[in-house]
Every structure is written in C-alpha cells, then in structure tokens.
Scaffold this motif. Structure first.
Motif, PDB file in Angstrom:
ATOM      1  N   CYS A   8       0.860  -1.188   0.000  1.00  0.00           N
ATOM      2  CA  CYS A   8       0.000   0.000   0.000  1.00  0.00           C
ATOM      3  C   CYS A   8       0.898   1.241   0.000  1.00  0.00           C
ATOM      4  CB  CYS A   8      -0.902   0.015   1.222  1.00  0.00           C
ATOM      5  SG  CYS A   8      -1.987  -1.422   1.331  1.00  0.00           S
ATOM      6  N   VAL A   9       0.587   2.186  -0.900  1.00  0.00           N
ATOM      7  CA  VAL A   9       1.391   3.395  -1.044  1.00  0.00           C
ATOM      8  C   VAL A   9       0.476   4.604  -0.891  1.00  0.00           C
ATOM      9  CG1 VAL A   9       3.036   4.632  -2.503  1.00  0.00           C
ATOM     10  CG2 VAL A   9       2.818   2.136  -2.736  1.00  0.00           C
ATOM     11  N   ASP A  10       0.773   5.448   0.095  1.00  0.00           N
ATOM     12  CA  ASP A  10      -0.011   6.666   0.324  1.00  0.00           C
ATOM     13  C   ASP A  10       0.833   7.593   1.176  1.00  0.00           C
ATOM     14  OD1 ASP A  10      -2.082   8.540   1.499  1.00  0.00           O
ATOM     15  OD2 ASP A  10      -3.407   7.243   0.325  1.00  0.00           O
ATOM     16  N   THR A  13      -0.030   8.592   6.599  1.00  0.00           N
ATOM     17  CA  THR A  13       0.174   7.385   7.408  1.00  0.00           C
ATOM     18  C   THR A  13      -1.123   6.857   7.997  1.00  0.00           C
ATOM     19  OG1 THR A  13       0.797   8.742   9.315  1.00  0.00           O
ATOM     20  CG2 THR A  13       2.593   7.894   7.961  1.00  0.00           C
ATOM     21  N   LEU A  16      -2.489   4.564   5.420  1.00  0.00           N
ATOM     22  CA  LEU A  16      -1.707   3.315   5.387  1.00  0.00           C
ATOM     23  C   LEU A  16      -2.052   2.425   6.577  1.00  0.00           C
ATOM     24  CD1 LEU A  16       1.803   4.628   4.291  1.00  0.00           C
ATOM     25  CD2 LEU A  16       0.138   3.372   2.902  1.00  0.00           C
ATOM     26  N   ASP A  17      -2.157   3.014   7.745  1.00  0.00           N
ATOM     27  CA  ASP A  17      -2.513   2.235   8.941  1.00  0.00           C
ATOM     28  C   ASP A  17      -3.892   1.598   8.788  1.00  0.00           C
ATOM     29  OD1 ASP A  17      -0.087   2.991  10.052  1.00  0.00           O
ATOM     30  OD2 ASP A  17      -0.968   4.522  11.374  1.00  0.00           O
ATOM     31  N   LYS A  20      -3.712  -1.302   6.159  1.00  0.00           N
ATOM     32  CA  LYS A  20      -3.014  -2.470   6.706  1.00  0.00           C
ATOM     33  C   LYS A  20      -3.880  -3.198   7.734  1.00  0.00           C
ATOM     34  CE  LYS A  20       1.607  -3.725   8.241  1.00  0.00           C
ATOM     35  NZ  LYS A  20       2.961  -3.228   8.503  1.00  0.00           N
ATOM     36  N   TYR A  33       1.992  -7.525   4.553  1.00  0.00           N
ATOM     37  CA  TYR A  33       1.404  -6.235   4.219  1.00  0.00           C
ATOM     38  C   TYR A  33       2.478  -5.177   4.390  1.00  0.00           C
ATOM     39  CZ  TYR A  33      -2.598  -9.211   4.891  1.00  0.00           C
ATOM     40  OH  TYR A  33      -3.480 -10.268   4.808  1.00  0.00           O
ATOM     41  N   GLU A  34       2.921  -4.619   3.283  1.00  0.00           N
ATOM     42  CA  GLU A  34       3.980  -3.617   3.284  1.00  0.00           C
ATOM     43  C   GLU A  34       3.376  -2.251   2.984  1.00  0.00           C
ATOM     44  OE1 GLU A  34       7.103  -4.153   4.088  1.00  0.00           O
ATOM     45  OE2 GLU A  34       6.991  -6.338   4.195  1.00  0.00           O
ATOM     46  N   THR A  35       4.047  -1.188   3.469  1.00  0.00           N
ATOM     47  CA  THR A  35       3.575   0.164   3.205  1.00  0.00           C
ATOM     48  C   THR A  35       4.742   1.046   2.771  1.00  0.00           C
ATOM     49  OG1 THR A  35       3.856   0.839   5.513  1.00  0.00           O
ATOM     50  CG2 THR A  35       1.677  -0.009   4.878  1.00  0.00           C
ATOM     51  N   THR A  37       5.350   5.531   1.827  1.00  0.00           N
ATOM     52  CA  THR A  37       4.716   6.846   1.831  1.00  0.00           C
ATOM     53  C   THR A  37       4.883   7.612   0.521  1.00  0.00           C
ATOM     54  OG1 THR A  37       6.675   7.805   2.863  1.00  0.00           O
ATOM     55  CG2 THR A  37       4.875   7.113   4.330  1.00  0.00           C
ATOM     56  N   SER A  61      -2.238   1.971  -4.623  1.00  0.00           N
ATOM     57  CA  SER A  61      -1.521   3.239  -4.581  1.00  0.00           C
ATOM     58  C   SER A  61      -2.464   4.433  -4.638  1.00  0.00           C
ATOM     59  CB  SER A  61      -0.544   3.330  -5.761  1.00  0.00           C
ATOM     60  OG  SER A  61       0.101   4.593  -5.779  1.00  0.00           O
TER      61      SER A  61
END
Length: 129
Positions: A8-10, A13, A16-17, A20, A33-35, A37, A61
């Motif tokens: 997930c790309v944003d 935060t 993203l939280d 996730k 689950y990767e993030t 920013t 994204s």
C-alpha cells in the motif's frame, strides 16, 4: 511466513494504517502487508521483496502524492512487473488520470476515498482470484 505480499502506497500514514489493519482483518496472515509513503520508498520495498524471493501480488496506490502521481507510478510498475495487480486509491483523481492508469498500467480497479472495508475486500479478492 508468507511468501506473497500486498503493498500500500499513500503519503498519509493514517490511510496506510487503516489499509493495513483492514487487510490483516480480512486476510489474516496469508500475506505480508507492506507500506510506503511515496513512489521512491515503494520502489525500495519492491526491490527488497524481489531480492527476498517474495511475490508482490497487489499494489494499492494513492493517486495524489508528492513527486510522482499514482497513475505514473503504477505505469512504471507495470512496465517492470506486468503481473502485479494495480489498484488506485483516490479522493481526487480525475477521469483522465484513471483512464490513463487503465491504459498504461493495466489498472485493475479504482477505489475512491473514503472506501468501505467491503469494497476493499471485493477489489483485493478479485485481484487475487
């Protein structure tokens, strides 16, 4: 440990939280689950997963991020990794940006902020199915 991941790309935060947390609730430990920013950080994660032999299955994204916009980032990903399923998450993307992502990144779906957990589940399940 899972050998498959969702990224997930944003630039927010909190988003993203939330993503996730919802993905973990929906799919448990089936995936990592990767993030990230921004696009630059996302490329670092993508390269690291690749080095570790972990399959990146889906990227969710944001569209409006500093530096590289989501449609451009997803098009770059598609050129290097066409099998990764691309999903755009946006509160502001115009129809032209979404269409460009469909055309240049083989966009699977577009989720609009605020999204529901049910919508997220349907999009990810269809991406993985």
């Amino acid at each position: 440990m899972s050998r498959s991941a969702i990224l997930c790309v944003d630039d927010e935060t909190l988003i993203l939280d939330s993503l996730k947390e919802q993905l973990l609730r929906l799919f448990g430990n089936r995936y990592l689950y990767e993030t990230a920013t921004d696009a630059a950080e996302a490329w670092e994660v993508i390269d690291e997963l690749s080095r570790e032999g972990i399959d990146l299955l889906v990227i969710v994204s944001d569209w409006l991020m500093p530096g590289v916009r989501g449609d451009e980032f997803l098009a770059q990903v598609h050129r290097r990794y066409p099998s990764i399923v691309k999903v755009m998450l946006t509160g502001q993307a115009d129809a032209e940006a979404i269409e460009r992502a469909r055309r240049e990144a083989n966009l699977h779906a577009c989720l609009h902020k605020p999204w529901s957990e049910r919508e997220l589940a349907q999009v990810i399940e269809s991406a993985l199915g």
